[in-house]
Write a protein that holds these residues in place. Structure first.
Motif, short mmCIF file in Angstrom:
data_model
loop_
_atom_site.label_atom_id
_atom_site.label_comp_id
_atom_site.label_asym_id
_atom_site.label_seq_id
_atom_site.Cartn_x
_atom_site.Cartn_y
_atom_site.Cartn_z
N PHE A 52 55.40 21.49 52.57
CA PHE A 52 55.32 22.69 53.39
C PHE A 52 54.09 22.75 54.30
CE2 PHE A 52 58.39 24.00 50.22
CZ PHE A 52 59.34 24.61 51.02
N PRO A 56 55.91 19.68 57.72
CA PRO A 56 56.18 20.58 58.86
C PRO A 56 55.31 20.30 60.07
CG PRO A 56 55.94 21.85 56.86
CD PRO A 56 55.57 20.44 56.52
N PHE A 59 56.74 17.30 61.69
CA PHE A 59 58.04 17.67 62.23
C PHE A 59 57.88 18.49 63.52
CE2 PHE A 59 62.30 19.90 61.19
CZ PHE A 59 62.98 18.96 61.95
N ALA A 60 56.94 19.45 63.49
CA ALA A 60 56.72 20.29 64.66
C ALA A 60 56.20 19.45 65.82
CB ALA A 60 55.73 21.41 64.32
N LEU A 63 59.11 17.58 67.21
CA LEU A 63 59.99 18.48 67.97
C LEU A 63 59.38 18.85 69.31
CD1 LEU A 63 61.38 20.99 65.32
CD2 LEU A 63 62.58 19.15 66.49
N TRP A 68 66.34 18.97 71.11
CA TRP A 68 67.18 18.87 69.92
C TRP A 68 68.02 20.12 69.79
CZ3 TRP A 68 65.91 20.27 64.30
CH2 TRP A 68 66.86 19.69 63.43
N PHE A 283 64.39 31.05 67.87
CA PHE A 283 65.45 31.70 67.11
C PHE A 283 66.42 32.51 67.96
CE2 PHE A 283 61.87 30.95 64.24
CZ PHE A 283 62.50 30.09 63.35
N PRO B 123 59.33 24.77 61.84
CA PRO B 123 59.60 23.65 60.92
C PRO B 123 60.00 24.10 59.52
CG PRO B 123 57.26 23.74 61.50
CD PRO B 123 57.97 24.69 62.40
N HIS B 124 59.40 25.17 59.00
CA HIS B 124 59.81 25.64 57.67
C HIS B 124 61.28 26.02 57.66
CE1 HIS B 124 55.62 26.74 55.85
NE2 HIS B 124 55.89 25.45 55.80
N PHE B 125 61.69 26.74 58.68
CA PHE B 125 63.08 27.18 58.73
C PHE B 125 64.01 25.96 58.80
CE2 PHE B 125 66.89 28.88 60.83
CZ PHE B 125 67.16 29.93 59.97
N LEU B 126 63.65 25.00 59.67
CA LEU B 126 64.51 23.82 59.81
C LEU B 126 64.51 22.99 58.53
CD1 LEU B 126 63.62 22.89 63.48
CD2 LEU B 126 65.72 23.93 62.62
N ILE B 127 63.36 22.91 57.86
CA ILE B 127 63.32 22.14 56.61
C ILE B 127 64.22 22.78 55.56
CG2 ILE B 127 61.82 21.63 54.63
CD1 ILE B 127 59.62 20.98 56.67
N LEU B 128 64.21 24.10 55.50
CA LEU B 128 65.08 24.77 54.52
C LEU B 128 66.55 24.61 54.90
CD1 LEU B 128 63.29 28.04 53.41
CD2 LEU B 128 63.26 25.77 52.41
N HIS B 130 67.86 22.11 56.40
CA HIS B 130 68.27 20.73 56.15
C HIS B 130 67.85 20.22 54.78
CE1 HIS B 130 69.87 20.13 60.18
NE2 HIS B 130 68.86 20.87 60.61
N TRP B 131 67.60 21.13 53.86
CA TRP B 131 67.22 20.73 52.50
C TRP B 131 68.35 19.92 51.87
CZ3 TRP B 131 62.38 22.04 50.67
CH2 TRP B 131 62.11 21.69 49.35
#
Lengths: 320, 289
Positions: A52, A56, A59-60, A63, A68, A283, B123-128, B130-131
Motif C-alpha cells: 500500500f 502504489p 503504479f502511480a 500510470l 490506460w 473517478f 493506485p489504491h483503488f486500482l489495486i483493490l 485488480h486484487w
C-alpha cells in the motif's frame, strides 16, 4: 498487571544471570534468533508498506506516463510525458484556475488560521479555565467534514445564519457559494474555522514553554505589552509558528473533502483545486494517466512550498 | 504581562471566537428540530418554533441507519484494532530489539509520513479493483470487481500507520532494558516479553493512538465515498448522509440532513469530551514529530 510482574522478574534476575554466563557461545545464535523475531514483529507493517505504499507509488508513476482504460493491465499504453505536457499546456485549466485556486486556498487558510490562533492562544494564556476554551475551539477538528461542510453550506444560504446576521445588521444578502467571486473566500473561511483549534493547541504549548522570568525582566525594564509581544513572545514562539505554518500549508494544499461537500469545485471552476481535479480526472472521466500526473505535479508543489518555508524560517534565524 | 488587572480584552476575544466556533454546531442542532417550511426561509430564525422530532424519524427512515452504522463501526474497529496491533508489534521491534537493518526500517517508517494521501487514491483503488482471486477476479486480477465490493475495502489502506509505529516506538524506548532482559533470562520468549511486559506498560500511548485513529477513521470521507460508489452496501455514515443531501431538494431536506448529522457526530463528540486529555496529548505528540 505490570506492577505485579515487573518487580518479580527483576528480583529473580540475579539468580538466573549465573546460568546465563555459561551460555556465551550461544550469543551468536541468540542474536540470529532475535533478528528473525524482529522481522516477524515487523512483518505485518512491512508487508503493508510494500502493498500500500511502494507498489502504489510505482503504479502511480507508471500510470502518469501512460494512457490506460483501467480494465486490463496488459493494455497500459506508454505515452511518455504526454500527460504532464497536457496538464501544463496553454489553455489547460490545470495551471489557471486550478493550481492558482489551490495556492490561494492554502494561503488564505494559513493566513486566517495563523492570525486567529496567535490572537486566541496569547489571550487564552491569560485566562482561567484554559482547558475549557481549548476544548471548545477543538470541536471542529473531531467533527466529520460532511457535517462541517453541510452546516456551513446551509449557513451561507439566503435563509441561513450568516445572511441572517448580515440582514440584521442592515446589509443585503450575499449568495456566498453561488457567486464565483465569493465562493473561494467562503470555503477558505470554513477551512480556517475547522483547523484553528489544533493551531491554538500547538501555540499554547509553545507559549507555556517561554520562561516567566523573561516577562518579569521585561516588566522591570518598563516594556509595554506591545513591545513584550514583539520582542519576547513572537521570537520565542517561532518553532511553534513554523510548525503551524508548515502543517497548515500541507493540509491546505491537499485537502478537497470540504470543497467536494460544499461546492464540488463550482460554480464553474471557481473553487476547483488540484487534488479535486485529480480526483475528478480519475473517478469521473476515468483518465487515470492525467490523474496520476496531476497528483505528482501537486506533490512537487507541496514539496517546494514546504522546503521554501523551512528555508525562509532558517534564513531568518530559526533551526527547524 | 498585566496579570493583576482583569484581562477584559482577552476575555472578549476568546469568548467571541468560542461563540463563532460553537454556533455552527448549535445551528445544526436547532435546524434538526425545525418543521417543514421553517428552515431556509426568510427572515432567518435561530430557534425552532417547536421541538419537532419528525426530522429524526425521517432521517432514520430515509437513511438505512443500521447499515450505515454497522459499516462505520466495522471499518473503524478494523482500522483501530489493526493500527494498534501493528504499531505495537513494529514499535517493539524498532525500540527494543537489535537486528541488522533496524535503522533502515525506522527511516522507511518515518518516510511513509512524508507522502500525502492524495497520491494514493488512484493506485489504491486500482489495486483493490485488480486484487487477485477476489470478487470474481482471476490470478492476474482481471474479470471482477476485486476487493472493492467488500467491507474490508473501507479499512485496507489505513490498516497500518507510520505515525502510529513512530509514536509507539518513542514511548517504548523509555522502558528499561533490564526489565526485559530479566524476563528473557527467565526463559520468556520475545512474544511473551512483548505481550506480558511491554504492552501493559504502554497503555497511555495505546489509549492516545486509539483515540486519534478512531476519530480519523470514523470521520473519513473521500475513500469511503470511492468504495461505496463501487458497492452501495459498504456505505458509511458520512457518505450516506452526504448522498441524501445530494439527491433531495435542499429546502426541504436540510433539517433531515442536520438530524442525520447530529446522530453521526454524537458518538465522536461524546468520546472526545470524555477522553479529551488523551486525545489532546496525542495531537501534541504528533506536533512534536
Amino acid at each position: 498487571m505490570v506492577n505485579t510482574l515487573a518487580p518479580e522478574t527483576t528480583r529473580r534476575a540475579p539468580h538466573s544471570r549465573r546460568a546465563a554466563v555459561g551460555a556465551v557461545d550461544g550469543r551468536g545464535r541468540a542474536r540470529r534468533r532475535q533478528t528473525v523475531v524482529a522481522y516477524l514483529f515487523l512483518a505485518p507493517a512491512l508487508l503493508f508498506f510494500a502493498v500500500f505504499l511502494i507498489l502504489p507509488l510505482g503504479f502511480a508513476l507508471l500510470l502518469s506516463l501512460s494512457r490506460w482504460t483501467g480494465f486490463d493491465l496488459g493494455d497500459i499504453d506508454p505515452v511518455g510525458l504526454d500527460n504532464f505536457t497536457g496538464l501544463l499546456a496553454d489553455g489547460s485549466t490545470f495551471l489557471t484556475p486550478v493550481l492558482t485556486n489551490t495556492l490561494l486556498f492554502a494561503l488564505g487558510t494559513v493566513a486566517l488560521a495563523l492570525a486567529g490562533s496567535v490572537l486566541v492562544a496569547t489571550c487564552i494564556d491569560k485566562l482561567r479555565f484554559q482547558g475549557l476554551w481549548r476544548t471548545l475551539y477543538f470541536l471542529p477538528i473531531v467533527t466529520t467534514v460532511v457535517a462541517v461542510g453541510n452546516v456551513w453550506k446551509y449557513m451561507y444560504e439566503p435563509g441561513g445564519l450568516v445572511n441572517g446576521v448580515l440582514n440584521a445588521l442592515g446589509l443585503g444578502s450575499v449568495a456566498f457559494l453561488q457567486d464565483p467571486d465569493t465562493a473561494l473566500p467562503a470555503v477558505v473561511v470554513v477551512q480556517a474555522w475547522a483547523s484553528v483549534g489544533s493551531a491554538i493547541l500547538v501555540l499554547t504549548a509553545g507559549l507555556k514553554s517561554i520562561p516567566g522570568s523573561y516577562y518579569e525582566a521585561a516588566a522591570l525594564d518598563g516594556a509595554g505589552p506591545g513591545t513584550v509581544f514583539r520582542r519576547i513572545t513572537l521570537p520565542l514562539l517561532r518553532p511553534s509558528l513554523l510548525f503551524v505554518c508548515v502543517t497548515q500549508f500541507l493540509t491546505g494544499l491537499q485537502s478537497f473533502a470540504l470543497i467536494i461537500v460544499m461546492t464540488k469545485g463550482g460554480p464553474g471552476d471557481a473553487t476547483n483545486v488540484a487534488a479535486l481535479e485529480m480526483y475528478r480526472q480519475a473517478f469521473s472521466h476515468g483518465d487515470w494517466g492525467t490523474a496520476s500526473a496531476a497528483a505528482f505535479v501537486l506533490f512537487a508543489v507541496v514539496l517546494a512550498v514546504t522546503l521554501a518555508q523551512l528555508w525562509f524560517f532558517r534564513r531568518t534565524g530559526e533551526d527547524a | 504581562m498585566n496579570r493583576r488587572r482583569f484581562p477584559w480584552l482577552s476575555y472578549l476575544l476568546v469568548v467571541t471566537g468560542a461563540v463563532v466556533t460553537v454556533v455552527p454546531f448549535l445551528d445544526m442542532v436547532m435546524t434538526s428540530f425545525k418543521g417543514p417550511g421553517e428552515a431556509g426561509t426568510l427572515p432567518y430564525r435561530f430557534l425552532p418554533r417547536a421541538l419537532d422530532l419528525s426530522n429524526y424519524r425521517a432521517a432514520v427512515d430515509q437513511l438505512d441507519l443500521p447499515l450505515l452504522f454497522r459499516n462505520s463501526v466495522v471499518a473503524t474497529a478494523l482500522i483501530t484494532g489493526s493500527v494498534l496491533l501493528t504499531s505495537s508489534l513494529a514499535g517493539y521491534a524498532l525500540a527494543k530489539l537489535r537486528f541488522p537493518g533496524r535503522d533502515f526500517v525506522f527511516r522507511l517508517v518515518l518516510s511513509t509520513m512524508m507522502f500525502p494521501p492524495f497520491l494514493f487514491f488512484v493506485p489504491h483503488f486500482l489495486i483493490l479493483v485488480h486484487w487477485p482471486l477476489a470478487g470474481g477476479n482471476d490470478l492476474l486480477g482481471r474479470g471482477g470487481a476485486g476487493l472493492t465490493v467488500s467491507i474490508v475495502a473501507l479499512a485496507m489502506p489505513f490498516l497500518v500507520n507510520g505515525f502510529g509505529i513512530f509514536l509507539t516506538r518513542q514511548f517504548m524506548i523509555a522502558i528499561p532494558d533490564e526489565v526485559l532482559e530479566a524476563a528473557r533470562i527467565d526463559g520468556a520468549g520475545e512474544f511473551a516479553v512483548w505481550w506480558r511486559i511491554v504492552v501493559p506498560q504502554t497503555k497511555p500511548v495505546v489509549v492516545t493512538l486509539a483515540l486519534l485513529t478512531f476519530v480519523d477513521a470514523w470521520n473519513e470521507y473521500i475513500w469511503a465515498l470511492l468504495v461505496s460508489t463501487a458497492d452501495p452496501d459498504v456505505m458509511t455514515l458520512p457518505v450516506g448522509i452526504q448522498l441524501l443531501q445530494d439527491h433531495v431538494d435542499p429546502a426541504r431536506t436540510m433539517p433531515v440532513v442536520m438530524a442525520g448529522l447530529v446522530l453521526s457526530v454524537l458518538p465522536v463528540l461524546t468520546l472526545f469530551l470524555l477522553l479529551q486529555k488523551h486525545y489532546i496529548r496525542g495531537v501534541m505528540l504528533s506536533g512534536l514529530k
